[in-house]
Design an enzyme around this catalytic site. Sequence first.
Site, PDB file in Angstrom:
ATOM      1  N   GLN A  58       0.812  -1.211   0.000  1.00 40.24           N
ATOM      2  CA  GLN A  58       0.000   0.000   0.000  1.00 40.24           C
ATOM      3  C   GLN A  58       0.848   1.265   0.000  1.00 40.24           C
ATOM      4  OE1 GLN A  58      -3.631  -1.392   2.913  1.00 40.24           O
ATOM      5  NE2 GLN A  58      -1.575  -1.557   3.694  1.00 40.24           N
ATOM      6  N   GLU A 113      -3.817   0.691  12.649  1.00 41.41           N
ATOM      7  CA  GLU A 113      -3.570   1.957  13.348  1.00 41.41           C
ATOM      8  C   GLU A 113      -3.767   1.842  14.851  1.00 41.41           C
ATOM      9  OE1 GLU A 113      -6.799   5.095  13.402  1.00 41.41           O
ATOM     10  OE2 GLU A 113      -7.278   4.071  11.547  1.00 41.41           O
ATOM     11  N   ASP A 133      -2.770  -7.735  11.120  1.00 43.18           N
ATOM     12  CA  ASP A 133      -2.663  -6.853   9.955  1.00 43.18           C
ATOM     13  C   ASP A 133      -1.579  -7.393   9.030  1.00 43.18           C
ATOM     14  OD1 ASP A 133      -3.596  -3.621   9.497  1.00 43.18           O
ATOM     15  OD2 ASP A 133      -1.950  -4.388   8.271  1.00 43.18           O
ATOM     16  N   ASP A 164      -1.461 -12.387   6.887  1.00 41.34           N
ATOM     17  CA  ASP A 164      -2.723 -12.334   6.157  1.00 41.34           C
ATOM     18  C   ASP A 164      -3.803 -12.878   7.095  1.00 41.34           C
ATOM     19  OD1 ASP A 164      -4.953 -13.170   4.547  1.00 41.34           O
ATOM     20  OD2 ASP A 164      -3.671 -13.159   2.791  1.00 41.34           O
ATOM     21  N   ALA A 165      -4.870 -12.103   7.316  1.00 42.33           N
ATOM     22  CA  ALA A 165      -5.908 -12.510   8.269  1.00 42.33           C
ATOM     23  C   ALA A 165      -6.567 -13.825   7.861  1.00 42.33           C
ATOM     24  CB  ALA A 165      -6.958 -11.411   8.401  1.00 42.33           C
ATOM     25  N   ASP A 182     -11.826  -4.718  10.177  1.00 42.17           N
ATOM     26  CA  ASP A 182     -11.399  -3.315  10.079  1.00 42.17           C
ATOM     27  C   ASP A 182     -10.413  -3.225   8.923  1.00 42.17           C
ATOM     28  OD1 ASP A 182     -10.980  -0.634  10.511  1.00 42.17           O
ATOM     29  OD2 ASP A 182      -9.614  -0.932  12.197  1.00 42.17           O
TER      30      ASP A 182
END
EC number: 2.5.1.79
Length: 336
Positions: A58, A113, A133, A164-165, A182
């Site tokens: 990202q 975050e 995350d 990776d979730a 989230d």
Amino acid sequence: MGEAVMFPLTFDHHESNSIIPDNMNGNDDSWFEEVIDDDLKWSFALNSVLHKVISEYQDIVLLDTKHFGKALVIDGKMQSAESDEFIYHECLIHPPLLSHPNPKAVFIMGGGEGSTAREALKHKSIEKVVMCDIDQEVVAFCREHLTANKEAFCNKKLDLVINDAKIELEERKEKFDIIVGDLADPVEGGPCYQLYTKSFYQEILKPKLNPNGIFVTQAGPAGVFTHQEVFSSIYNTIKQVFKYVVAYTAHVPSFADEWGWVMASDAPFCIEEGEIDKKIRETIKGELLYLDGASFCSLTVLNKMVSSTLKSETHVYTEDNARFIHGQGVGKKLNL
């Protein structure tokens, strides 16, 4: 890294896709622009760019804005702003935890975050919060720069995992009372659109919920003009997997839109104003800024246009038939 060095932001209305300047100050006529659609932009003035990095997954930028304070931007999309992030995070976390009879274990997909973990840890019954995350850069970035969540990151009940979730949930033997999505919005080439699919919900996520377990996810823009992008599809997809599903929305000023969440379980929800207020008093440490019993009940009352769309939506979110909001992730830019 090709186009990945070009942030999908502009800081001058006369120049498109300009690289973020390294040196900015409050005297600069600098603006952040989020491209909401091909013919629609949302912009606000900046004091400075505090930090920027491109991870494997990202584009990440922390801005100091004149109107909203510090703002986290990922892949050109506003993720969180200092002045109003409590609206998003209270709406995401507290409805499912207040609806559960005795939540002890929470699994957060994404949440790098730290604000979602912060809100979950306010509940006295919570014994463990797993925050998973995929992006180490986002987590390290937020731990260093978002001072409001430093206490949450240091809490002994928080188990922080970089993975990776989907893989993490598959491999874990334990189950959870609450699972939270989230995640970043599904953009083409982004890292998480597969975590909005029916197969993921049905085959991986739901089996990891305890009896009476609740799943909740952010579900993207939910305004009159934007709710058909992904919100209605995510809602309909979750309806294929869970017996009881509740959609609710709230206006988040820094998102320039109404935002949507979907909460689901195989056990019925009790959404009653007095009971919610009672549980807030008894189970939460400190005060909530946004939610109380009356306000949560009101969030579940959708306007006629949105509610009609949810009733008639037929699209089911799959890996091969995904919907995306406007924008592109790093993977798309690099043709991965």
